[in-house]
Write a protein that holds these residues in place. Structure first.
Motif, PDB file in Angstrom:
ATOM      1  N   ILE A  29       0.793  -1.226  -0.015  1.00  0.00           N
ATOM      2  CA  ILE A  29      -0.127   0.173   0.008  1.00  0.00           C
ATOM      3  C   ILE A  29       0.899   1.025   0.097  1.00  0.00           C
ATOM      4  O   ILE A  29       0.292   2.298   0.130  1.00  0.00           O
ATOM      5  CB  ILE A  29      -1.014   0.279   1.250  1.00  0.00           C
ATOM      6  N   LYS A  30       2.202   1.181  -0.080  1.00  0.00           N
ATOM      7  CA  LYS A  30       2.943   2.237  -0.113  1.00  0.00           C
ATOM      8  C   LYS A  30       2.864   3.452  -1.058  1.00  0.00           C
ATOM      9  O   LYS A  30       3.022   4.552  -0.727  1.00  0.00           O
ATOM     10  CB  LYS A  30       4.399   1.823   0.023  1.00  0.00           C
ATOM     11  N   TYR A  31       2.254   2.873  -2.287  1.00  0.00           N
ATOM     12  CA  TYR A  31       1.849   3.994  -3.130  1.00  0.00           C
ATOM     13  C   TYR A  31       0.496   4.801  -2.952  1.00  0.00           C
ATOM     14  O   TYR A  31       0.096   5.426  -3.770  1.00  0.00           O
ATOM     15  CB  TYR A  31       1.870   3.384  -4.690  1.00  0.00           C
ATOM     16  N   ILE A  32      -0.160   4.152  -1.755  1.00  0.00           N
ATOM     17  CA  ILE A  32      -1.522   4.740  -1.569  1.00  0.00           C
ATOM     18  C   ILE A  32      -1.190   5.757  -0.433  1.00  0.00           C
ATOM     19  O   ILE A  32      -1.143   5.499   0.805  1.00  0.00           O
ATOM     20  CB  ILE A  32      -2.510   3.851  -1.341  1.00  0.00           C
ATOM     21  N   PRO A  33      -1.266   7.231  -0.866  1.00  0.00           N
ATOM     22  CA  PRO A  33      -0.609   8.274   0.325  1.00  0.00           C
ATOM     23  C   PRO A  33      -1.691   8.285   1.478  1.00  0.00           C
ATOM     24  O   PRO A  33      -1.161   8.490   2.629  1.00  0.00           O
ATOM     25  CB  PRO A  33      -0.790   9.541  -0.524  1.00  0.00           C
ATOM     26  N   ASN A  34      -3.031   7.970   1.352  1.00  0.00           N
ATOM     27  CA  ASN A  34      -3.824   8.070   2.454  1.00  0.00           C
ATOM     28  C   ASN A  34      -4.276   6.785   3.200  1.00  0.00           C
ATOM     29  O   ASN A  34      -5.090   6.864   3.965  1.00  0.00           O
ATOM     30  CB  ASN A  34      -5.170   9.014   2.112  1.00  0.00           C
ATOM     31  N   VAL A  35      -3.393   5.896   3.098  1.00  0.00           N
ATOM     32  CA  VAL A  35      -3.693   4.783   3.764  1.00  0.00           C
ATOM     33  C   VAL A  35      -2.389   4.427   4.769  1.00  0.00           C
ATOM     34  O   VAL A  35      -1.214   4.550   4.344  1.00  0.00           O
ATOM     35  CB  VAL A  35      -3.888   3.600   2.931  1.00  0.00           C
ATOM     36  N   LYS A  36      -2.620   4.142   5.812  1.00  0.00           N
ATOM     37  CA  LYS A  36      -1.566   3.432   6.778  1.00  0.00           C
ATOM     38  C   LYS A  36      -1.987   2.262   7.589  1.00  0.00           C
ATOM     39  O   LYS A  36      -3.336   2.190   7.454  1.00  0.00           O
ATOM     40  CB  LYS A  36      -1.165   4.560   7.851  1.00  0.00           C
ATOM     41  N   VAL A  37      -1.190   1.586   7.908  1.00  0.00           N
ATOM     42  CA  VAL A  37      -1.415   0.329   8.700  1.00  0.00           C
ATOM     43  C   VAL A  37      -0.893   0.336   9.957  1.00  0.00           C
ATOM     44  O   VAL A  37       0.443   1.032  10.604  1.00  0.00           O
ATOM     45  CB  VAL A  37      -0.430  -0.714   7.907  1.00  0.00           C
ATOM     46  N   GLU A  38      -1.752  -0.137  10.924  1.00  0.00           N
ATOM     47  CA  GLU A  38      -1.421  -0.003  12.383  1.00  0.00           C
ATOM     48  C   GLU A  38      -1.975  -1.477  12.830  1.00  0.00           C
ATOM     49  O   GLU A  38      -2.840  -2.028  12.661  1.00  0.00           O
ATOM     50  CB  GLU A  38      -1.987   0.972  13.172  1.00  0.00           C
ATOM     51  N   SER A  39      -1.490  -1.863  13.902  1.00  0.00           N
ATOM     52  CA  SER A  39      -1.917  -3.264  14.799  1.00  0.00           C
ATOM     53  C   SER A  39      -2.601  -2.853  15.864  1.00  0.00           C
ATOM     54  O   SER A  39      -2.262  -1.541  16.571  1.00  0.00           O
ATOM     55  CB  SER A  39      -0.765  -4.251  15.083  1.00  0.00           C
ATOM     56  N   PHE A  40      -3.486  -3.604  16.102  1.00  0.00           N
ATOM     57  CA  PHE A  40      -4.386  -3.300  17.544  1.00  0.00           C
ATOM     58  C   PHE A  40      -4.814  -4.500  18.086  1.00  0.00           C
ATOM     59  O   PHE A  40      -4.759  -5.599  17.566  1.00  0.00           O
ATOM     60  CB  PHE A  40      -5.647  -2.499  17.455  1.00  0.00           C
ATOM     61  N   SER A  41      -5.043  -4.493  19.466  1.00  0.00           N
ATOM     62  CA  SER A  41      -5.731  -5.723  20.120  1.00  0.00           C
ATOM     63  C   SER A  41      -6.750  -5.157  20.844  1.00  0.00           C
ATOM     64  O   SER A  41      -7.077  -4.129  21.270  1.00  0.00           O
ATOM     65  CB  SER A  41      -4.592  -6.415  21.128  1.00  0.00           C
ATOM     66  N   GLY A  42      -7.526  -6.071  21.548  1.00  0.00           N
ATOM     67  CA  GLY A  42      -8.871  -5.639  22.229  1.00  0.00           C
ATOM     68  C   GLY A  42      -9.995  -5.389  21.270  1.00  0.00           C
ATOM     69  O   GLY A  42      -9.970  -5.620  20.107  1.00  0.00           O
ATOM     70  N   LEU A  43     -11.035  -4.446  21.706  1.00  0.00           N
ATOM     71  CA  LEU A  43     -11.974  -4.095  21.137  1.00  0.00           C
ATOM     72  C   LEU A  43     -11.708  -3.024  20.015  1.00  0.00           C
ATOM     73  O   LEU A  43     -11.120  -2.244  20.328  1.00  0.00           O
ATOM     74  CB  LEU A  43     -13.296  -3.395  22.172  1.00  0.00           C
ATOM     75  N   LEU A  44     -12.206  -3.429  18.790  1.00  0.00           N
ATOM     76  CA  LEU A  44     -12.227  -2.577  17.592  1.00  0.00           C
ATOM     77  C   LEU A  44     -12.693  -1.324  17.914  1.00  0.00           C
ATOM     78  O   LEU A  44     -12.177  -0.178  17.610  1.00  0.00           O
ATOM     79  CB  LEU A  44     -13.092  -3.162  16.697  1.00  0.00           C
ATOM     80  N   ILE A  45     -13.869  -0.873  18.847  1.00  0.00           N
ATOM     81  CA  ILE A  45     -14.521   0.374  19.242  1.00  0.00           C
ATOM     82  C   ILE A  45     -13.361   1.068  19.894  1.00  0.00           C
ATOM     83  O   ILE A  45     -13.217   2.454  19.707  1.00  0.00           O
ATOM     84  CB  ILE A  45     -15.829  -0.043  19.995  1.00  0.00           C
ATOM     85  N   ASN A  46     -12.522   0.479  20.801  1.00  0.00           N
ATOM     86  CA  ASN A  46     -11.615   1.094  21.620  1.00  0.00           C
ATOM     87  C   ASN A  46     -10.468   1.808  20.645  1.00  0.00           C
ATOM     88  O   ASN A  46     -10.079   3.061  20.983  1.00  0.00           O
ATOM     89  CB  ASN A  46     -11.125   0.214  22.605  1.00  0.00           C
ATOM     90  N   PHE A  47     -10.187   0.985  19.830  1.00  0.00           N
ATOM     91  CA  PHE A  47      -9.121   1.356  18.683  1.00  0.00           C
ATOM     92  C   PHE A  47      -9.700   2.493  17.783  1.00  0.00           C
ATOM     93  O   PHE A  47      -8.932   3.399  17.694  1.00  0.00           O
ATOM     94  CB  PHE A  47      -8.478   0.173  17.741  1.00  0.00           C
TER      95      PHE A  47
END
Length: 160
Positions: free
Chosen positions: A58-76
């Motif tokens: 996705i490096k060529y898509i400027p408005n997208v970033k990647v992050e990991s998370f745990s727990g409830l999606l709502i909290n993220f």
């Protein structure tokens, strides 16, 4: 700014996932690909490897970033000040499950909406599980996942 989160395990990312990411990036100001850390699931790739693989495609898509998370999606979502959850749907069976999850998320935070994006017809059969199975039995995964990560998948499977 309208921020959306596209959550999933992405183990590995498929062309179906990438299609949803590209399309979502045209609709939202910012898209965060949220890679779920699920300690109860043993994936092919660990979470850091999944984040790295996704970043490589996705490096060529400027408005997208990647992050990991745990727990409830709502909290993220709250941490990221995101108001929209993106979910890709391949079939009616996906809708039934995702609709229930959408209702639960709405109960947890009524200010967060879920947007369903239908899989493109060429990707409606794709899943990370099926890609792993094909690769494990020596089948060709070209066209199922981004070309640049095929060597990573083959190498990981050979190391098992």
């Amino acid at each position: 700014m309208k921020t959306a989160v596209y959550p999933g395990s992405f183990d590995p990312i498929t062309n179906g996932h990438l299609d949803i990411i590209k399309r979502a990036s045209k609709v939202f100001d910012e898209v965060i690909v949220g890679v779920l850390i699920n300690p109860e699931k043993k994936g092919l790739f660990n979470v850091e490897e999944r984040v790295e693989l996704i970043n490589s495609v996705i490096k060529y898509i400027p408005n997208v970033k990647v992050e990991s998370f745990s727990g409830l999606l709502i909290n993220f979502m709250r941490q990221k000040d995101a108001k929209v959850i993106i979910k890709g749907l391949r079939a009616v069976s996906d809708f039934e499950y995702e609709f229930q999850m959408s209702l639960m998320n709405s109960k947890l935070d009524p200010n967060i909406e879920t947007v369903f994006m239908m899989a493109s017809s060429g990707n409606s059969f794709l899943s990370s599980s099926s890609v792993k199975q094909v690769a494990m039995f020596g089948g060709c995964i070209k066209g199922l996942v981004p070309d640049n990560i095929i060597p990573d998948i083959i190498s990981k499977i050979k190391s098992l």
